[in-house]
Design a protein around this motif. Structure first.
Motif, PDB file in Angstrom:
ATOM      1  N   GLU A  73       0.833  -1.208   0.000  1.00  0.00           N
ATOM      2  CA  GLU A  73       0.000   0.000   0.000  1.00  0.00           C
ATOM      3  C   GLU A  73       0.863   1.251   0.000  1.00  0.00           C
ATOM      4  N   GLY A  75       1.319   5.232   0.897  1.00  0.00           N
ATOM      5  CA  GLY A  75       0.836   6.346   1.699  1.00  0.00           C
ATOM      6  C   GLY A  75      -0.076   5.915   2.837  1.00  0.00           C
ATOM      7  N   THR A  76      -0.431   6.911   3.640  1.00  0.00           N
ATOM      8  CA  THR A  76      -1.372   6.670   4.724  1.00  0.00           C
ATOM      9  C   THR A  76      -2.795   6.820   4.212  1.00  0.00           C
ATOM     10  N   ARG A  77      -3.729   6.275   4.966  1.00  0.00           N
ATOM     11  CA  ARG A  77      -5.128   6.374   4.559  1.00  0.00           C
ATOM     12  C   ARG A  77      -5.586   7.833   4.555  1.00  0.00           C
ATOM     13  N   ARG A  80      -4.235   9.592   1.392  1.00  0.00           N
ATOM     14  CA  ARG A  80      -4.980   9.167   0.209  1.00  0.00           C
ATOM     15  C   ARG A  80      -6.385   9.768   0.204  1.00  0.00           C
ATOM     16  N   GLU A 143      -9.821   0.630   2.459  1.00  0.00           N
ATOM     17  CA  GLU A 143      -9.100  -0.639   2.344  1.00  0.00           C
ATOM     18  C   GLU A 143      -9.802  -1.545   1.341  1.00  0.00           C
TER      19      GLU A 143
END
Length: 239
Positions: A73, A75-77, A80, A143
């Protein structure tokens, strides 16, 4: 165990998508920007169709199982999600422009519309466009469950289709920007940075699943994409 393609082979979908984007810049961009300069419902449908394909393409890219040595994955959520919201605002503004909202909004007499009509025109309609545009938040930020590991040609085809969809949206939004903006070098940096914020995340999602970073292949793939963004920036700001 199914093997993943080598680093060289893994870059082929990106190369295909970027070469196609350069060809489209010369073959399709002039006529497309001229068409989008005349707002219409058909143009809004064209942008909407491109946006849906773009979201599906990004979703496919994110479902690819990370290759050996790749980070997974990107970057961070939160990062994004922020970039996805920025994209959603951009596409909703483009749809509003194509549907004549900004021009007609200055001419509408709210006294004739009444309270209900005014609410429908100034609140519900823009809310519908924004809600539709937030589909990208689901595709990029939330996710996703990786699909069963794909190998060989099938993996390359899925990656290529996802990247082609992303570059197709790059073509559409760049043509829209050219239709709205005037020419001038003063727009060079803002347009370049704006296109990067809009379209770099899908490319990084692909790189994060296919290649170890840093690596020569990853740098080469990313460098080619930055050249593509630069070419589209020049096309947007020049007559």
């Amino acid at each position: 165990m199914k093997s993943h393609p080598s680093s060289t082979v893994a870059t082929l979908p990106a190369v295909l998508a970027d070469v196609t984007a350069i060809l489209a810049l010369f073959l399709l961009f002039p006529s497309l920007s001229a068409r989008l300069a005349a707002p219409s419902g058909t143009n809004a449908l064209l942008l909407s169709a491109g946006f849906v394909l773009f979201c599906v393409g990004v979703y496919w890219l994110r479902r690819l199982t990370p290759a050996a040595g790749a980070g997974g994955e990107w970057g961070t959520r939160g990062a994004r999600a922020a970039l996805a919201v920025f994209f959603a605002l951009t596409i909703s503004l483009a749809l509003a422009w194509q549907l004549g909202f900004f021009q007609s909004g200055l001419q509408v007499d709210t006294r004739e519309l009444g309270e209900g009509g005014s609410a429908a025109y100034f609140v519900y309609a823009p809310g519908a466009w924004l809600g539709f545009s937030l589909l990208y938040v689901l595709a990029l930020a939330f996710e996703v469950r990786s699909r069963a590991a794909l190998s060989g040609g099938r993996r390359l085809v899925v990656a290529a289709l996802g990247l082609l969809a992303a570059n197709g949206m790059l073509l559409l939004l760049s043509a829209q920007a050219r239709a709205v903006m005037g020419s001038g070098g003063v727009w060079l940096l803002p347009v370049y940075l704006g296109l990067l914020l809009l379209f770099l995340p899908p490319r990084l999602e692909h790189l994060a699943r296919e290649l170890p970073f840093p690596s020569p292949a990853a740098y080469a793939s990313l460098g080619l994409f930055l050249v593509v963004i630069g070419a589209y920036t020049i096309a947007v700001i020049t007559a």
